[in-house]
Write a protein that holds these residues in place. Structure first.
Motif, short mmCIF file in Angstrom:
data_model
loop_
_atom_site.label_atom_id
_atom_site.label_comp_id
_atom_site.label_asym_id
_atom_site.label_seq_id
_atom_site.Cartn_x
_atom_site.Cartn_y
_atom_site.Cartn_z
N LEU A 18 0.84 -1.18 0.00
CA LEU A 18 0.00 0.00 0.00
C LEU A 18 0.88 1.24 0.00
CD1 LEU A 18 -1.85 -2.26 1.22
CD2 LEU A 18 -3.04 -0.45 2.43
N THR A 19 0.56 2.19 -0.87
CA THR A 19 1.24 3.47 -0.87
C THR A 19 0.21 4.56 -1.04
OG1 THR A 19 1.66 3.31 -3.23
CG2 THR A 19 3.41 2.56 -1.77
N ILE A 25 -7.76 16.74 -7.61
CA ILE A 25 -8.87 17.63 -7.37
C ILE A 25 -10.15 16.80 -7.27
CG2 ILE A 25 -7.77 19.55 -8.56
CD1 ILE A 25 -9.61 18.96 -10.96
N GLY A 26 -11.17 17.36 -6.61
CA GLY A 26 -12.41 16.64 -6.42
C GLY A 26 -13.10 16.36 -7.74
N SER A 27 -13.26 15.10 -8.08
CA SER A 27 -13.93 14.72 -9.31
C SER A 27 -14.41 13.29 -9.16
CB SER A 27 -13.00 14.86 -10.51
OG SER A 27 -11.87 14.01 -10.35
N ASN A 28 -15.15 12.80 -10.16
CA ASN A 28 -15.62 11.42 -10.13
C ASN A 28 -14.84 10.55 -11.09
OD1 ASN A 28 -17.62 11.39 -8.20
ND2 ASN A 28 -19.20 12.09 -9.60
N PRO A 29 -14.50 9.31 -10.70
CA PRO A 29 -14.70 8.79 -9.34
C PRO A 29 -13.77 9.46 -8.34
CG PRO A 29 -13.43 7.24 -10.62
CD PRO A 29 -13.86 8.31 -11.57
N LEU A 30 -14.07 9.31 -7.06
CA LEU A 30 -13.25 9.94 -6.03
C LEU A 30 -11.85 9.33 -6.02
CD1 LEU A 30 -15.80 10.12 -3.08
CD2 LEU A 30 -15.23 11.89 -4.75
N ASP A 31 -10.87 10.17 -5.86
CA ASP A 31 -9.48 9.72 -5.77
C ASP A 31 -9.05 9.83 -4.31
OD1 ASP A 31 -6.79 9.26 -5.84
OD2 ASP A 31 -6.40 10.52 -7.59
N PHE A 32 -8.89 8.68 -3.66
CA PHE A 32 -8.54 8.67 -2.25
C PHE A 32 -7.03 8.75 -2.02
CE2 PHE A 32 -12.68 6.26 -2.10
CZ PHE A 32 -13.40 7.31 -1.53
N GLY A 33 -6.26 8.76 -3.11
CA GLY A 33 -4.82 8.89 -2.97
C GLY A 33 -4.14 7.67 -2.40
N LEU A 34 -4.78 6.50 -2.47
CA LEU A 34 -4.21 5.27 -1.91
C LEU A 34 -3.99 4.26 -3.03
CD1 LEU A 34 -3.34 3.55 0.52
CD2 LEU A 34 -5.74 2.86 0.78
N ILE A 36 -2.66 0.38 -4.07
CA ILE A 36 -2.37 -0.97 -3.60
C ILE A 36 -1.71 -1.71 -4.74
CG2 ILE A 36 -3.35 -3.13 -2.78
CD1 ILE A 36 -5.47 -1.58 -1.36
N ASP A 37 -0.48 -2.14 -4.51
CA ASP A 37 0.31 -2.78 -5.57
C ASP A 37 0.37 -1.91 -6.81
OD1 ASP A 37 0.80 -4.98 -3.94
OD2 ASP A 37 -1.00 -6.02 -4.60
N GLY A 38 0.49 -0.60 -6.59
CA GLY A 38 0.68 0.33 -7.69
C GLY A 38 -0.58 0.78 -8.39
N LYS A 39 -1.75 0.34 -7.95
CA LYS A 39 -3.00 0.71 -8.60
C LYS A 39 -3.95 1.34 -7.57
CE LYS A 39 -2.69 -2.68 -12.29
NZ LYS A 39 -1.29 -2.99 -11.98
N PRO A 40 -4.79 2.29 -8.01
CA PRO A 40 -5.73 2.91 -7.06
C PRO A 40 -6.63 1.87 -6.41
CG PRO A 40 -5.68 4.11 -9.14
CD PRO A 40 -4.91 2.84 -9.37
N ILE A 41 -6.86 2.04 -5.13
CA ILE A 41 -7.73 1.10 -4.41
C ILE A 41 -9.11 1.10 -5.05
CG2 ILE A 41 -8.36 2.87 -2.70
CD1 ILE A 41 -8.64 0.60 -0.65
N ASN A 85 -9.87 16.90 -0.73
CA ASN A 85 -8.69 16.20 -0.25
C ASN A 85 -9.10 15.14 0.77
OD1 ASN A 85 -6.50 17.93 -1.54
ND2 ASN A 85 -7.70 19.48 -0.44
N TRP A 86 -8.72 13.90 0.51
CA TRP A 86 -9.13 12.79 1.35
C TRP A 86 -7.92 12.21 2.07
CZ3 TRP A 86 -14.19 11.24 1.93
CH2 TRP A 86 -15.11 11.80 1.04
N THR A 87 -8.14 11.79 3.30
CA THR A 87 -7.13 11.06 4.05
C THR A 87 -7.53 9.59 4.07
OG1 THR A 87 -6.61 12.94 5.47
CG2 THR A 87 -6.02 10.76 6.29
N ALA A 88 -6.62 8.73 3.65
CA ALA A 88 -6.86 7.28 3.67
C ALA A 88 -6.35 6.74 5.00
CB ALA A 88 -6.14 6.62 2.51
N HIS A 89 -7.24 6.15 5.77
CA HIS A 89 -6.90 5.65 7.10
C HIS A 89 -6.60 4.16 7.11
CE1 HIS A 89 -7.99 9.52 8.90
NE2 HIS A 89 -9.05 9.51 8.10
N GLY A 90 -6.65 3.53 5.94
CA GLY A 90 -6.35 2.10 5.87
C GLY A 90 -7.53 1.23 6.24
N ALA A 91 -7.26 -0.06 6.38
CA ALA A 91 -8.30 -1.02 6.72
C ALA A 91 -8.64 -0.92 8.20
CB ALA A 91 -7.84 -2.43 6.38
#
Length: 332
Positions: A18-19, A25-34, A36-41, A85-91
């Motif tokens: 996970l990185t 910027i806010g748009s669809n779909p939402l980009d959480f900035g996380l 997993i194995d190099g691909k957006p969650i 702007n979103w903060t990813a808190h993990g699982a």
């Protein structure tokens, strides 16, 4: 620059693949900035809540990249204070933390009561044979976990589902102004039932109650209940695809069917939530979209959001999917 929370998550999770990516910027779909194995969650089934700290939190299911079926293993939490702007808190919880289930980490919900945060979630065991249903051994139930933090980690303190029969998933928790907590869900041959939670949120109180839906009870999943101006709304993906709703003057009905507010897309399911944040009503949902950064040639699920508006009589105005999402103007 990464926030302390993001630096902490990156350091704790980089060994798991996970990185954190730079937020968009806010748009669809939402980009959480996380990543997993190099691909957006890949997230779905977003459950949105605003807690006492004033932030908006999303509790989502997590699709594994290019998964062949809905074999899902954990639930994630994201938060924002500006819808961009979103903060990813993990699982926040995984089926690995459960003794009674090992698969099907599907649509969750959350609640705040008694000074604690609660994650209500479906999980199960067994195998679903889509070609030969009579051979299926799949079972699903609903669990509830607790935390002192809205981001978890959550603990399954009862170490069991809330019940074993009926088979159930897609829970929705609604806490009314008087503090009573109501649990709605999708059940096999058991839709449109509600049950009250005990005060400690660790068991159900009394029996399931079949609600009066005014004579119209189509196939559904993923219910969501909210209250606005003393009117209760029971919303759902009708036939698992079209978002429709009922209204009532009580959280247990009787309900009056009001019709559709979001059309289906791609003949695919849609799960959603509705919340008011900073004076504006918002609809969170998921879309099945092709992506350039995918490892397979099929649509995958992505969390999206739109502004939601009401007519003067309280009915919901139709919502159209947009690429701008919450980055567009709030004016109609």
């Amino acid at each position: 620059m990464l926030t302390f929370a993001k630096r902490h998550l990156w350091l704790a999770s980089s060994v798991l693949g996970l990185t954190l990516a730079a937020p968009a910027i806010g748009s669809n779909p939402l980009d959480f900035g996380l990543l997993i194995d190099g691909k957006p969650i890949r997230t779905a089934d977003p459950s949105a809540h605003v807690w006492p700290d004033g932030r908006l939190y999303l509790y989502t299911s997590h699709d594994e990249e290019c998964q062949a079926d809905f074999h899902m293993k954990d639930w994630h939490v994201f938060s924002t204070n500006d819808l961009v702007n979103w903060t990813a808190h993990g699982a926040a919880l995984s089926v690995d933390d459960l003794s009674w289930a090992d698969d099907y980490a599907w649509a969750p919900d959350a609640a705040y009561k008694n000074g604690k945060y609660y994650l209500v979630f479906p999980a199960g065991t067994g195998v679903k044979d889509r070609q030969n249903p009579e051979k299926s051994t799949k079972w699903m139930g609903i669990g509830i976990a607790e935390s002192d933090s809205p981001t978890g980690p959550f603990t399954d303190v009862i170490d069991a589902p809330l019940w074993r029969e009926p088979y159930a998933n897609d829970p929705a928790l609604f806490i009314d102004d008087d503090g009573k907590a109501y649990l709605y869900f999708h059940g096999i041959d058991f839709d449109y039932y509600v049950v009250e939670m005990a005060d400690d949120m660790r068991s159900i109180r009394g029996d399931f109650k079949k609600m009066d839906m005014g004579g119209y009870e189509p196939k559904m999943e993923g219910p969501w209940v909210f209250k606005r101006n003393n009117l209760y709304y029971f919303t759902m993906p009708e036939r698992n695809r079209v978002l429709t709703y009922y209204t009532a003057t009580s959280p247990t009905g009787p309900w009056t069917y009001q019709g559709e507010f979001m059309a289906q897309e791609h003949q695919s399911n849609n799960h959603h939530s509705i919340v008011e944040y900073q004076g504006q009503w918002l609809l969170f949902y998921h879309r099945w979209l092709d992506s350039n950064n995918t490892a397979c040639s099929k649509r995958q699920r992505h969390t999206a959001a739109e502004y939601l508006y009401f007519n003067d009589d309280g009915t919901i105005k139709p919502v159209v999917r947009t690429s701008q999402g919450l980055s567009k103007s709030t004016s109609e």
